[in-house]
Every structure is written in structure tokens, then in C-alpha cells.
Design an enzyme around this catalytic site. Structure first.
Site, mmCIF file in Angstrom:
data_model
loop_
_atom_site.group_PDB
_atom_site.id
_atom_site.type_symbol
_atom_site.label_atom_id
_atom_site.label_comp_id
_atom_site.label_asym_id
_atom_site.label_seq_id
_atom_site.Cartn_x
_atom_site.Cartn_y
_atom_site.Cartn_z
ATOM 1 N N LYS A 76 8.064 -70.835 -100.623
ATOM 2 C CA LYS A 76 7.238 -69.706 -100.177
ATOM 3 C C LYS A 76 8.126 -68.635 -99.550
ATOM 4 C CE LYS A 76 3.005 -68.986 -97.390
ATOM 5 N NZ LYS A 76 2.051 -69.656 -96.469
ATOM 6 N N SER A 151 -2.747 -68.516 -97.726
ATOM 7 C CA SER A 151 -1.761 -67.546 -98.126
ATOM 8 C C SER A 151 -0.779 -68.054 -99.177
ATOM 9 C CB SER A 151 -0.969 -67.071 -96.905
ATOM 10 O OG SER A 151 -0.256 -68.149 -96.307
ATOM 11 N N SER A 175 -3.253 -72.558 -95.131
ATOM 12 C CA SER A 175 -2.541 -71.917 -96.240
ATOM 13 C C SER A 175 -1.791 -72.841 -97.186
ATOM 14 C CB SER A 175 -1.563 -70.886 -95.691
ATOM 15 O OG SER A 175 -2.272 -69.749 -95.287
HETATM 16 N N1 GLN Z 1 -6.305 -67.929 -94.171
HETATM 17 C C1 GLN Z 1 -5.838 -68.103 -92.836
HETATM 18 C C2 GLN Z 1 -5.466 -66.786 -92.234
HETATM 19 O O1 GLN Z 1 -5.632 -65.814 -92.868
HETATM 20 C C3 GLN Z 1 -4.735 -69.104 -92.810
HETATM 21 C C4 GLN Z 1 -3.387 -68.525 -93.019
HETATM 22 C C5 GLN Z 1 -2.302 -69.554 -92.959
HETATM 23 O O2 GLN Z 1 -2.515 -70.748 -92.877
HETATM 24 N N2 GLN Z 1 -1.081 -69.029 -92.981
HETATM 25 O O3 GLN Z 1 -5.014 -66.694 -91.138
#
Ligand code: GLN
Length: 487
Positions: A76, A151, A175
């Protein structure tokens, strides 16, 4: 030789161990697959063909051995990779090449795992669809008109599109798990502090947890074992040794869950999950009961406040962490033509460098931390966090793990949730409590709804990462794995 990109990491490692195939052949097969499909999938922001082939050649020369030596991996783009562009999918870091490797990247290299490239994500890991990437979204290999989750959608899409057998993600609110769920792949969030944050571009430091993504539970456990473990360069890294997740996965794969107690969270019922998601989850639960598990209903009364607490704590921490992107030290600098003051240059840089969701979080977090509001918002959210932790602790006195769908809905079409931030935040409804508590959790594919994958989440007590792998592997042995239509 059959198509090497279709094999699991464990199968590839075994073939390379027997010298039936070389690491260079394995890396080449995946790089060629990326060339063939990534124009459509857009899982990668950067591909490092030369670096991957060089690392593979070192394995072939016998310089590095180990359980995953020669198995390629996608990382990532929020993890620092020395000399390789690292942008966190933000314009503000465009062109930045870190001078050092994240600890996790160091460990991948030491394990002989060629790094294929950097995967797409929502900007600074804020989002659930990759639609907030400054470089355009990744597509879900199950349906290119739908989101791959976020994400870490790029990492999950790379797995589902057979561009990489393994990938690294980070999970702050879901994410790793939510992208796994919507792409029919496996994603594990380790215990907070069980994997190093050194070299991870910080979003919300008290929640950020790097972790493994794979297509099978065993592969995910093998990667977990490579990356986990104490790191003195991360002040929140746990000194305890990592439980044997690989042995636990293998034990689970025998399909015996006799005596294992699964906790069904009462407050998650009537949660607005799509009917197809609930149906696949219920069927999988019955499959686990057939393997000997017992289902116990437990009450976690504060879980309903997890989403609002998270959306105060995470933006608060992000508003502080992202203050460093000021155009002075890294990446983009806007309007520095001698006509503007330093403050104007910083302000213009941040205005042009950050996307809309990142700005929304910074503004929210700055407000929640401002004097006069701190106690009412940030302070209150921290109290909720404590209550959620107590809910988990009380539940784990009754059951071994908690189970739920990973996310309330299957992969949604692009554009369908971007106009209302709250609709996007709902993707994290079931994943966020675990982040606030700090325990481990995993998403395993458990079925299809309208032809799209559904994820099953298993949450375990802190430091009991092995426990979730056992249940996950048992589930996989009962329901199998899920293959998307050919691209
Ligand atoms: N979707 C969540 C957010 O927008 C989780 C993001 C993550 O785990 N990096 O914060």
C-alpha cells in the site's frame, strides 16, 4: 507450467523451494499480469519491475531463504519504500521518494519477497472506496463499475485480479477488512502494536495498524508471521512474542471447532445490512456450528457509539499528523514565486495538495480539539472508547471470538456514496469497534450476494491473533474460496 498467478503464496513458495520454478519466473508472471490488466483495474500507482526482478534474482542465487522467499508482494502506498515513490495517493506527496524503508518493508525484503509496486488507496487512507485517491479509483475485479473498498482498495484489487499473491494494507477503521470483504479476499488487522508503524505515513496514530492481505487464510497467516513482532523504533510496538498464527490457521483448516464459542453481538442485529449480506453471514454461521462451534448472543451496548467516537478521534489525530505537510519539507510547494509570505505558501500548498475528504477531516479534527470544545468532543469520544473496550473485555469472558458481517453492504457502484460522507462512513460500522479496542480481527469471504462477495468478520481479544486465524481457516474449509469472473 500452469498460470503461476493463479497459485497461492504457499503453493508458489513450495514450488520455488523444490526449484521447480524460479523466483524470477514467478515475479515475471505477476509483472506481466499487471501489464495485461492494470490499465483496467488500476490497483497500482507505481510498479517497480526492475527492483522486483532484482530481488527475485537474489532469491534464485540462494542469498535469501525462508517460508515466503521469492513470493512477490504489493505494498500500500502509505508505507515508506526507500527510493520508490510513496504518495499515500495524495497530490501533496507527488514524486516523494522516501530516504528509508518502513520496518515492514525491511522485513519483506529480509524475507526475500520481491516488491512488485505500490498500491492505490484513498488519500492518506481516509475513505472506503478509493474514490478519494488523487490518482483516480481502483476498480473491483468482480465488476469494474464498482468500488474495491477502501482505503486499501488497490491492495485488495491486486489480489482479486491475480496481479499479486499477497499484499500489505493498513487498518485504522477497517481499511484492510472492508476491501477484503468486497473483493472476496482475506484481510487481517493484527492486534494494535503487533505490527510496526515505523515508516507508515500516520493517519490516526492510536488506531493505525498495518496488516496482511491474501487470497487464502493460510497465505495471510504466513505473511502475518513475516511482518509482525516487536520494533524498538515504534513506541507503541508490543514487546510480547507473536502467537503462532500459521499453526493456528493450519489447525483451523482441519475443520474442527469443537468447544469454540462464537459471540453474536446483539446490538449489530437490525443494523441495516443488506439482506443478501445477512443471509450469507447466517449460512456461514450455521456452517461453523456444523464444525462444532457454539453460538452465544452477547451484548455490547456501547458499540452503537463507535462510529461517532471514531469520527472524532481519527480526524483529531489526523489534523495533528497532517500538519507536517506544509510545502516546506516534503513534496508539493505551491505559489513560491517570491510574491507570497511563508504563511501564504503553506496555505496555498495545503489548499492545492489535499483533496476534499482530507480537508473535511482536518477541519473536523481541528474543531474537535479546539479550546472550549476539546472536552465535549475529543474528551467525550475517548470516554466512549474506554466503554467500548470494556464491552469487548466483558464479551470475551463469555466467548472466544465475536463474529459479524465485515461490512453492511457489498461493493457499491462508483459515485453512489460520495455525495453524503455519512453514507461512506457506514461502510465501517462493524469494523470500527475493534480499532477503538485494539484487538485483532479478520475478514474472510463467506459467500456471494447478487454475484458479489460478502465478508465474515472474526474479532478476537488483544494478542489472541492466532484464535481468529483458527476460526477463519475453519470457515474457509467449509465455504471454500471465491473466484471473480475472468478479466
Ligand atoms: N473508512 C475509514 C475511514 O475513512 C477507515 C480508514 C482506514 O482504516 N484507514 O476513516
Amino acid at each position: 507450467m500452469s498460470d503461476l498467478t493463479r497459485l497461492s503464496a504457499a503453493e508458489l513458495a513450495s514450488l520455488m523451494g523444490k526449484r521447480e520454478v524460479s523466483a524470477v519466473e514467478v515475479a515475471t508472471a505477476h509483472l506481466d499480469r499487471i501489464d495485461a490488466v492494470d490499465e483496467r483495474v488500476h490497483a497500482f500507482l507505481h510498479v517497480d519491475r526492475a527492483g522486483a526482478l532484482e530481488a527475485a534474482a537474489a532469491v534464485d542465487r540462494g542469498e535469501i531463504t525462508g517460508p515466503l522467499a521469492g513470493v512477490p508482494i504489493a505494498v500500500k502506498d502509505v508505507m515508506a519504500t526507500k527510493g520508490i515513490p510513496t504518495t499515500a495517493a495524495s497530490k501533496i506527496l507527488e514524486g516523494w521518494k522516501p530516504p528509508y524503508d518502513a520496518t515492514i518493508v525491511e522485513r519483506l525484503k529480509a524475507a526475500g519477497m520481491p516488491i512488485l509496486g505500490k498500491t492505490n488507496m484513498d488519500e492518506f487512507a481516509m475513505g472506503s472506496s478509493t474514490e478519494y485517491s488523487a490518482y483516480g479509483p481502483s476498480k473491483n475485479p468482480w465488476d469494474l463499475g464498482r468500488i474495491p473498498g477502501g482505503s486499501g482498495g488497490g491492495s485488495a484489487a491486486a489480489l482479486a485480479a491475480y496481479e499479486a499473491p499477497l499484499a500489505i494494507g493498513t487498518d485504522t477503521g477497517g481499511s484492510i477488512r472492508q476491501p477484503g470483504a468486497v473483493t472476496g479476499t482475506v484481510g487481517a488487522k493484527p492486534t494494535y502494536g503487533g505490527t510496526s508503524r515505523y515508516g507508515l505515513i500516520a493517519f490516526s496514530s492510536s488506531l493505525d495498524t498495518p496488516g496482511p492481505c491474501g487470497r487464502t487464510v493460510e497465505d495471510t497467516a504466513l505473511l502475518h508471521a513475516v511482518i509482525a513482532g516487536h520494533d524498538p523504533r515504534d513506541s507503541t510496538s508490543i514487546p510480547q512474542s507473536v502467537p503462532d498464527v500459521v499453526a493456528a490457521a493450519r489447525r483451523g483448516a482441519t475443520g474442527d471447532l469443537t468447544g469454540v464459542k462464537l459471540g453474536l453481538v446483539k446490538e449489530f442485529a437490525g443494523d441495516g445490512s443488506e439482506p443478501g449480506v445477512t443471509a450469507a453471514f447466517r449460512e456461514s454461521l450455521e456452517a461453523l456450528v456444523k464444525l462444532g462451534a457454539e453460538v452465544v448472543e452477547v451484548s455490547c451496548p456501547h458499540f452503537q457509539y463507535a462510529l461517532p467516537a471514531y469520527y472524532l478521534i481519527a480526524p483529531s489525530e489526523c489534523s495533528s499528523n497532517l500538519a507536517r505537510f506544509d510545502g516546506v519539507r516534503y513534496g508539493l510547494r505551491s505559489g513560491d514565486d517570491g510574491s507570497r509570505s511563508l504563511e501564504e505558501v503553506m496555505s496555498l500548498t495545503r489548499d492545492e495538495g489535499f483533496g476534499p475528504e482530507v480537508k473535511r477531516r482536518i477541519i473536523l479534527g481541528t474543531y474537535a480539539l479546539s479550546s472550549g470544545y476539546y472536552d465535549a468532543y475529543y474528551g467525550q469520544a475517548q470516554k466512549v472508547r474506554t466503554l467500548i473496550t470494556r464491552d469487548f473485555q466483558a464479551a470475551f469472558e463469555q466467548v472466544d471470538v465475536l463474529v459479524s458481517p465485515t461490512t453492511p453492504f457489498v461493493a457499491f457502484p462508483f459515485g453512489s456514496r460520495t455525495s453524503d460522507p455519512y453514507q461512506m462512513y457506514l461502510a465501517d460500522l462493524f469494523t470500527i469497534p475493534t480499532n477503538l479496542y485494539g484487538g485483532p480481527a479478520i475478514s474472510v469471504p463467506c459467500g456471494l450476494s447478487e454475484g458479489l462477495p460478502v465478508g465474515f468478520q472474526i474479532m478476537a481479544p488483544t494478542l489472541a491473533d492466532d484464535r481468529m486465524y483458527r476460526v477463519a481457516a475453519a470457515l474457509e474449509s467449509a465455504v471454500g474460496t471465491f473466484t471473480p469472473p475472468a478479466l
